[in-house]
Structures are given as structure tokens and as C-alpha cells.
Write a protein that holds these residues in place. Sequence first.
Motif, PDB file in Angstrom:
ATOM      1  N   ASP A  43     -30.741  19.491  96.087  1.00 28.78           N
ATOM      2  CA  ASP A  43     -30.534  18.550  97.153  1.00 28.78           C
ATOM      3  C   ASP A  43     -29.111  18.054  97.356  1.00 28.78           C
ATOM      4  N   GLU A  44     -28.230  18.876  97.915  1.00 26.97           N
ATOM      5  CA  GLU A  44     -26.515  18.249  98.063  1.00 26.97           C
ATOM      6  C   GLU A  44     -26.327  18.054  96.644  1.00 26.97           C
ATOM      7  N   VAL A  66     -35.498  22.488  93.469  1.00 32.16           N
ATOM      8  CA  VAL A  66     -34.910  22.115  94.640  1.00 32.16           C
ATOM      9  C   VAL A  66     -33.761  21.130  94.564  1.00 32.16           C
ATOM     10  N   GLY A  75     -36.773  18.675  91.046  1.00 28.90           N
ATOM     11  CA  GLY A  75     -35.692  18.742  92.018  1.00 28.90           C
ATOM     12  C   GLY A  75     -34.379  17.830  91.456  1.00 28.90           C
ATOM     13  N   LYS A  92     -32.982  18.268 106.558  1.00 25.02           N
ATOM     14  CA  LYS A  92     -33.131  18.872 105.361  1.00 25.02           C
ATOM     15  C   LYS A  92     -33.657  18.138 104.159  1.00 25.02           C
ATOM     16  N   SER A  93     -33.268  17.068 103.752  1.00 23.91           N
ATOM     17  CA  SER A  93     -33.641  16.399 102.648  1.00 23.91           C
ATOM     18  C   SER A  93     -35.005  16.187 102.861  1.00 23.91           C
ATOM     19  N   GLY A 128     -37.072  18.940 101.657  1.00 26.13           N
ATOM     20  CA  GLY A 128     -37.082  19.138 100.201  1.00 26.13           C
ATOM     21  C   GLY A 128     -37.856  18.013  99.512  1.00 26.13           C
ATOM     22  N   ARG A 129     -37.947  16.816 100.019  1.00 26.52           N
ATOM     23  CA  ARG A 129     -38.822  15.668  99.595  1.00 26.52           C
ATOM     24  C   ARG A 129     -40.225  16.033  99.709  1.00 26.52           C
ATOM     25  N   PHE A 169     -30.947  15.681  92.749  1.00 21.91           N
ATOM     26  CA  PHE A 169     -30.520  15.332  94.144  1.00 21.91           C
ATOM     27  C   PHE A 169     -28.856  14.916  94.057  1.00 21.91           C
ATOM     28  N   GLN A 170     -28.419  14.407  95.166  1.00 24.39           N
ATOM     29  CA  GLN A 170     -26.996  14.322  95.417  1.00 24.39           C
ATOM     30  C   GLN A 170     -26.400  13.505  94.522  1.00 24.39           C
ATOM     31  N   ILE A 213     -30.144  22.975  99.398  1.00 25.36           N
ATOM     32  CA  ILE A 213     -29.972  22.040 100.513  1.00 25.36           C
ATOM     33  C   ILE A 213     -28.458  21.743 100.799  1.00 25.36           C
ATOM     34  N   THR A 214     -27.754  21.845 101.663  1.00 28.58           N
ATOM     35  CA  THR A 214     -26.665  21.692 101.953  1.00 28.58           C
ATOM     36  C   THR A 214     -26.061  21.751 103.328  1.00 28.58           C
TER      37      THR A 214
END
Length: 307
Positions: free
Chosen positions: A178-179, A176, A93, A51-52, A55-56, A95-96, A209-210
Amino acid sequence: MTPAVVRLDRVSKRFRVGAFGRQELLAVRDVSFELRAGEVVSLIGESGSGKSTIGRMILRLTAASSGTITFDGTDVTGLRRGALKEYYRRAQGVFQDPFSTYNPVFKADRVLAMIRWSYFPDVGEQAWRQRVEDALAAVNLNPELVLDKYPHQLSGGQLQRLLIARALLLDIKLLVADEVISMLDASTRIDVLNLLADLKERGLAVLFITHDLSLGNYLADQTVILRRGSIVERGATTAVFGDPLHPYTRTLLASVPRLGSKWTDEPLDPGPCRYHEVHPEGGPPLAEVAEDHFVACFRLHEGRKCG
């Protein structure tokens, strides 16, 4: 139909692993899907599913090994220097771990000022201050409470919203995420989710993204289920969640905790392979088995002969 903002066409990513990079790991395999303006697409899968990495690759933080990624019709996989900088004006993006994104010695206003220096050097002080206040208001942050603070003085939810405000300063078309809420407590998760929903209403394309199916179901218009780097099912969220056809999707849904019931170890009966009801002689990686609902052959995906 609204044209796609981002389109992935048979995108793959290979990493060199092992001693001296002699081995190859296929992390993402022939992934294709689209994101449209005003639409949230959830990319769902377990840890290590790729997933990540997807996204990247969209954000050009990792290069794709093959396939194309287009943004407004332009292939972004080969962008360099000035063209890449312009791409980041429209695509950002979040991110987590928000804490790792910030330099701990800079206050929050410095994070936003860097956008001004890079993209808006000719904007006056008063006009920029108004722009910052508008961006912070859009993410429900009070400038007086955040701009003069160091990252450790702000909560995870505030830091995530500040990053989204930073993206809004650029008039982006793609986010994007991501988590973005996995490290937040329950009291702030819904605020960030509702913020993403608001961005969708503003016309942004959002890739969410999850690994949490309930969050994807809450937010997304389209859902993409990823397993071991390959898409096994995708389509309208109502179709994927309401009538899951791939056994991996059904296993994921069965694993969601439910009040008043216990988990069971009984294996799910996958039933007939719907892929080959549509393509009895084999066909594309995904078959449309219903309107806006695509599924892969699960028997071939598991390395077994279908039928």
C-alpha cells in the motif's frame, strides 16, 4: 488459467460518521476483482477513493460490511483466532510509512525474531539464522548492516525491504503493498519496484496500491481504476493504459506530467458510453467491452441518464 489466490466478490464498506454515528459513509461499493499467483494487480485512484480500505479488508485489518473475500477458496471475512493467525502466515501487508511500523526501542533483529516466536518456535538457532540470511538476501540487504540497527538508523528503503523480508520468512502467497514507495526518494524507489517484480517472478500475488499511474503501468499485469469507492475500469494493463474508455481513467492519464508539454484545462470528450453498446438495456456493474477489458457506465456513475 491460473486459479485465483484472492477473489473479491461485491465487497462494500460502510463507516458510521457524524455526531453519534448517525450518518453513513459508503467508502467502497460492490468491488469485485481477482489476484492470481505470479501476478501484480495495481489498484489506482485518487486519495479518498477507497484503495487503502480495500487493502485493509483483504488483510482483515478492517471488516467488510458486505460481500466475500476468499483466499484459496476460503472466505476470510469470518476468520477468528487460530484461523486468522494461519491466514497471516500466507498473507502480509507493507504500508506507506515504514517508520510507523517499527517500535523505535527495538532493533531490526527483534522484528524478525517475533516471527520466529509466533510461527516457528521449534526451529533451531542455526536453521533460523540461515532462514533470516536467505530472506535478507532476497531483498538485497546485508545482515551485518541492518540487524543490529534501530529503525532511526536505517533508511526508508531499507525499512521497507526489511518488512518484505519479514513477510518472506512466512512463505507468503499474497503481499498487499500500500503506497510502499510514496515516502521514498527517487534513488530507492526503483529498488523497491524491482523487488516487487522479483516477488512476482517467485509466484507471489501482489496487490500494488498507488495513486501514481506511471508506477502502476511499470509494474502491473492487471490494473483496477477506482473512483469514489467503485471500480470504473479494469483489465489487462496494456488495455487500460493503451485504450482507456472511462473518462475518469482518461483524465488520470492526461494528468501525468510529460516533459516538453504543459497541462491543459480543456475537458476531455468522453464520447459514446461503451457500456451501453454492450448492454443497451443496462446490465452488470462492469461490461466487458474488449477481451480482458471492463468498463462502467460513466453517465450513470455521474448520476446522469445515459444516452
